[in-house]
Design a protein around this motif. Structure first.
Motif, PDB file in Angstrom:
ATOM      1  N   GLU A 118      37.068 104.300  24.345  1.00 26.76           N
ATOM      2  CA  GLU A 118      38.244 103.545  24.776  1.00 26.76           C
ATOM      3  C   GLU A 118      37.921 102.685  25.992  1.00 26.76           C
ATOM      4  OE1 GLU A 118      42.085 106.271  23.537  1.00 26.76           O
ATOM      5  OE2 GLU A 118      40.821 106.942  25.207  1.00 26.76           O
ATOM      6  N   MET A 119      37.147 103.247  26.930  1.00 21.81           N
ATOM      7  CA  MET A 119      36.789 102.482  28.132  1.00 21.81           C
ATOM      8  C   MET A 119      35.915 101.288  27.773  1.00 21.81           C
ATOM      9  SD  MET A 119      36.100 105.283  31.128  1.00 21.81           S
ATOM     10  CE  MET A 119      35.904 106.830  30.270  1.00 21.81           C
ATOM     11  N   ALA A 120      34.928 101.520  26.902  1.00 21.33           N
ATOM     12  CA  ALA A 120      34.050 100.424  26.495  1.00 21.33           C
ATOM     13  C   ALA A 120      34.830  99.372  25.710  1.00 21.33           C
ATOM     14  CB  ALA A 120      32.892 100.964  25.659  1.00 21.33           C
ATOM     15  N   GLY A 121      35.641  99.825  24.756  1.00 20.10           N
ATOM     16  CA  GLY A 121      36.384  98.886  23.925  1.00 20.10           C
ATOM     17  C   GLY A 121      37.326  98.012  24.721  1.00 20.10           C
ATOM     18  N   SER A 122      38.093  98.607  25.624  1.00 18.18           N
ATOM     19  CA  SER A 122      39.061  97.822  26.401  1.00 18.18           C
ATOM     20  C   SER A 122      38.362  96.875  27.368  1.00 18.18           C
ATOM     21  CB  SER A 122      39.987  98.768  27.181  1.00 18.18           C
ATOM     22  OG  SER A 122      39.243  99.588  28.073  1.00 18.18           O
ATOM     23  N   SER A 182      24.139  92.053  23.375  1.00 14.39           N
ATOM     24  CA  SER A 182      25.479  92.532  23.735  1.00 14.39           C
ATOM     25  C   SER A 182      25.649  94.001  23.384  1.00 14.39           C
ATOM     26  CB  SER A 182      26.545  91.703  23.008  1.00 14.39           C
ATOM     27  OG  SER A 182      26.485  90.355  23.400  1.00 14.39           O
ATOM     28  N   PHE A 183      25.116  94.399  22.229  1.00 12.88           N
ATOM     29  CA  PHE A 183      25.252  95.793  21.822  1.00 12.88           C
ATOM     30  C   PHE A 183      24.415  96.706  22.718  1.00 12.88           C
ATOM     31  CE2 PHE A 183      24.049  99.527  19.302  1.00 12.88           C
ATOM     32  CZ  PHE A 183      25.307  99.991  18.954  1.00 12.88           C
ATOM     33  N   ALA A 184      23.157  96.339  22.966  1.00 12.64           N
ATOM     34  CA  ALA A 184      22.261  97.191  23.756  1.00 12.64           C
ATOM     35  C   ALA A 184      22.676  97.255  25.215  1.00 12.64           C
ATOM     36  CB  ALA A 184      20.819  96.688  23.641  1.00 12.64           C
ATOM     37  N   GLY A 185      23.048  96.108  25.784  1.00 12.34           N
ATOM     38  CA  GLY A 185      23.322  96.057  27.216  1.00 12.34           C
ATOM     39  C   GLY A 185      24.768  96.285  27.591  1.00 12.34           C
ATOM     40  N   ALA A 219      21.230 105.959  27.549  1.00 15.23           N
ATOM     41  CA  ALA A 219      21.693 104.758  28.253  1.00 15.23           C
ATOM     42  C   ALA A 219      20.534 104.062  28.949  1.00 15.23           C
ATOM     43  CB  ALA A 219      22.766 105.140  29.283  1.00 15.23           C
ATOM     44  N   LEU A 220      19.624 104.835  29.509  1.00 14.17           N
ATOM     45  CA  LEU A 220      18.431 104.276  30.153  1.00 14.17           C
ATOM     46  C   LEU A 220      17.605 103.456  29.159  1.00 14.17           C
ATOM     47  CD1 LEU A 220      16.314 104.193  32.498  1.00 14.17           C
ATOM     48  CD2 LEU A 220      15.418 106.345  31.596  1.00 14.17           C
ATOM     49  N   GLY A 221      17.381 104.015  27.975  1.00 11.72           N
ATOM     50  CA  GLY A 221      16.616 103.291  26.963  1.00 11.72           C
ATOM     51  C   GLY A 221      17.333 102.038  26.486  1.00 11.72           C
ATOM     52  N   SER A 222      18.639 102.142  26.295  1.00 11.71           N
ATOM     53  CA  SER A 222      19.416 101.003  25.809  1.00 11.71           C
ATOM     54  C   SER A 222      19.387  99.844  26.802  1.00 11.71           C
ATOM     55  CB  SER A 222      20.862 101.449  25.550  1.00 11.71           C
ATOM     56  OG  SER A 222      21.628 100.392  25.011  1.00 11.71           O
ATOM     57  N   TRP A 223      19.561 100.169  28.094  1.00 10.14           N
ATOM     58  CA  TRP A 223      19.624  99.081  29.076  1.00 10.14           C
ATOM     59  C   TRP A 223      18.247  98.525  29.411  1.00 10.14           C
ATOM     60  CZ3 TRP A 223      19.317  96.273  33.533  1.00 10.14           C
ATOM     61  CH2 TRP A 223      20.382  95.384  33.763  1.00 10.14           C
ATOM     62  N   THR A 224      17.198  99.340  29.274  1.00  8.17           N
ATOM     63  CA  THR A 224      15.840  98.816  29.433  1.00  8.17           C
ATOM     64  C   THR A 224      15.561  97.767  28.369  1.00  8.17           C
ATOM     65  OG1 THR A 224      15.053 100.910  30.372  1.00  8.17           O
ATOM     66  CG2 THR A 224      13.394  99.423  29.476  1.00  8.17           C
ATOM     67  N   LEU A 225      15.954  98.072  27.131  1.00  2.00           N
ATOM     68  CA  LEU A 225      15.792  97.117  26.031  1.00  2.00           C
ATOM     69  C   LEU A 225      16.539  95.821  26.331  1.00  2.00           C
ATOM     70  CD1 LEU A 225      14.716  96.686  23.122  1.00  2.00           C
ATOM     71  CD2 LEU A 225      16.887  97.599  22.293  1.00  2.00           C
ATOM     72  N   ALA A 247      26.867  99.722  23.574  1.00  2.00           N
ATOM     73  CA  ALA A 247      26.209 101.027  23.487  1.00  2.00           C
ATOM     74  C   ALA A 247      25.950 101.602  24.872  1.00  2.00           C
ATOM     75  CB  ALA A 247      24.897 100.899  22.710  1.00  2.00           C
ATOM     76  N   TYR A 248      25.478 100.752  25.791  1.00  5.58           N
ATOM     77  CA  TYR A 248      25.140 101.238  27.133  1.00  5.58           C
ATOM     78  C   TYR A 248      26.353 101.828  27.842  1.00  5.58           C
ATOM     79  CZ  TYR A 248      24.038 101.093  32.116  1.00  5.58           C
ATOM     80  OH  TYR A 248      23.889 101.416  33.443  1.00  5.58           O
ATOM     81  N   TYR A 249      27.493 101.136  27.766  1.00  9.74           N
ATOM     82  CA  TYR A 249      28.653 101.605  28.527  1.00  9.74           C
ATOM     83  C   TYR A 249      29.244 102.875  27.929  1.00  9.74           C
ATOM     84  CZ  TYR A 249      32.713 101.344  31.564  1.00  9.74           C
ATOM     85  OH  TYR A 249      33.664 101.619  32.515  1.00  9.74           O
ATOM     86  N   ILE A 250      29.222 102.998  26.606  1.00 13.26           N
ATOM     87  CA  ILE A 250      29.693 104.234  25.976  1.00 13.26           C
ATOM     88  C   ILE A 250      28.817 105.400  26.420  1.00 13.26           C
ATOM     89  CG2 ILE A 250      29.917 105.465  23.781  1.00 13.26           C
ATOM     90  CD1 ILE A 250      30.701 102.815  22.488  1.00 13.26           C
TER      91      ILE A 250
END
Length: 321
Positions: free
Chosen positions: A41-45, A81-84, A171-177, A87-90
């Protein structure tokens, strides 16, 4: 010596990176402000609002800008957008809610090491041996925060420490990408300004979360009061404007001015600010261990900046050839 323009770009890039870190640090605090809502919900909003804000800002120039956006560009923007973002914020919100703010900050604090190591392989990058002292100080700072987390705050705030740790690592892996991919995309897409690239990223992120937000709301069976919904909307809008619109724009501008090896170190500013916000939220001063961690992080960044200011022998040979 370096050309004055290069030194000016270095200073500007560092300032943009610090500004982005100050705004991004707020992201770690958001799950604490609205704990009754799920990470989805936090990521979506947040990202639906990011997309709406971006659409409103890009609308006056869309007719001209749209001609420069190819299908390949949209593909790049979608996965970045999905990686950074999505996905990252969720994963980040899940890590904070389950493992605590301090442990999450610790794990995300390893971002500079990964990005700097990857960036050291780029052409004309500062040699890794010159970056080793700053990397070691970064690891020492992360270790201090980790020791503090394991011995105090984790036991009093974490709901599910192992799940929180796994989410933080993901999250670390997602944002590194994202960090590496976005930096290199900006080099290839030089015809876009940092601001326009951020707004286009907002459009791609918003489109993804138009689907995610209704799904997240349907999956949440918790009953929320009017005050909780109001806080949820205010926090989501604040994070979208400050962290996504403001922070991302500063970060993209920094990427256009600094090499990836220094970009990695600038991520530490987010860690520092998130720790400071955490101290304010918990109404306390840093412990001795946390103060040592902050000193290590600041010293590491300063050493990294010094390494980039000092021309290597190879650079001098190229300039005199």
């Amino acid at each position: 010596m370096h050309h004055p323009t290069e030194q000016q770009n270095l200073g500007k890039g560092i300032a943009y990176g610090i500004g982005a870190g100050a705004l991004w640090g707020l992201v770690f605090l958001a799950p604490e402000l609205i704990p009754n809502f799920t990470p989805m919900e936090m990521a979506g909003s947040r990202y639906v609002l990011y997309g709406l804000f971006a659409a409103a800002m890009v609308a006056p120039r869309w007719r001209v800008l749209s001609h420069t956006v190819s299908l390949r560009t949209w593909y790049t923007l979608t996965w970045l957008s999905f990686a950074g973002n999505t996905a990252y914020y969720i994963l980040l919100a899940s890590a904070v809610q389950n493992g605590g703010m301090t442990t999450t900050t610790l794990v995300i604090g390893f971002l500079p090491v990964l990005v700097t190591l990857i960036g050291s392989r780029d052409k004309n990058a500062v040699p890794l041996r010159q970056l080793l002292p700053s990397i070691l100080l970064c690891l020492a700072g992360a270790g201090c925060i980790g020791w503090q987390a394991l011995h105090t705050h984790v036991h009093s705030t974490a709901r599910a420490p192992l799940l929180g740790l796994l989410c933080a690592v993901a999250a670390l892996g997602s944002w590194t990408l994202y960090a590496v991919g976005n930096s290199r995309a900006l080099v290839r897409q030089r015809h876009f300004s940092a601001h326009d690239w951020n707004l286009l990223t907002g459009l791609a992120t918003g489109a993804q979360n138009v689907v995610l937000l209704p799904l997240a709301l349907m999956l949440d069976s918790t009953s929320h009061g009017l005050d909780q919904w109001r806080n949820f909307a205010l926090v989501s809008a604040g994070v979208a404007l400050l962290a996504s619109i403001g922070g991302n724009a500063l970060w993209n501008r920094m990427n256009q001015l600094l090499p990836l090896t220094l970009v990695g170190q600038m991520i530490l500013s987010e860690t520092l600010f998130s720790l400071c916000y955490g101290f304010i939220w918990e109404q306390r001063l840093p412990t001795g261990t946390e103060a040592l961690a902050i000193a290590c992080v600041v010293s590491g960044v300063l050493l990294c900046v010094h390494a980039h200011r000092k021309p290597s022998a190879q650079a001098l040979n190229r300039s005199t050839a």
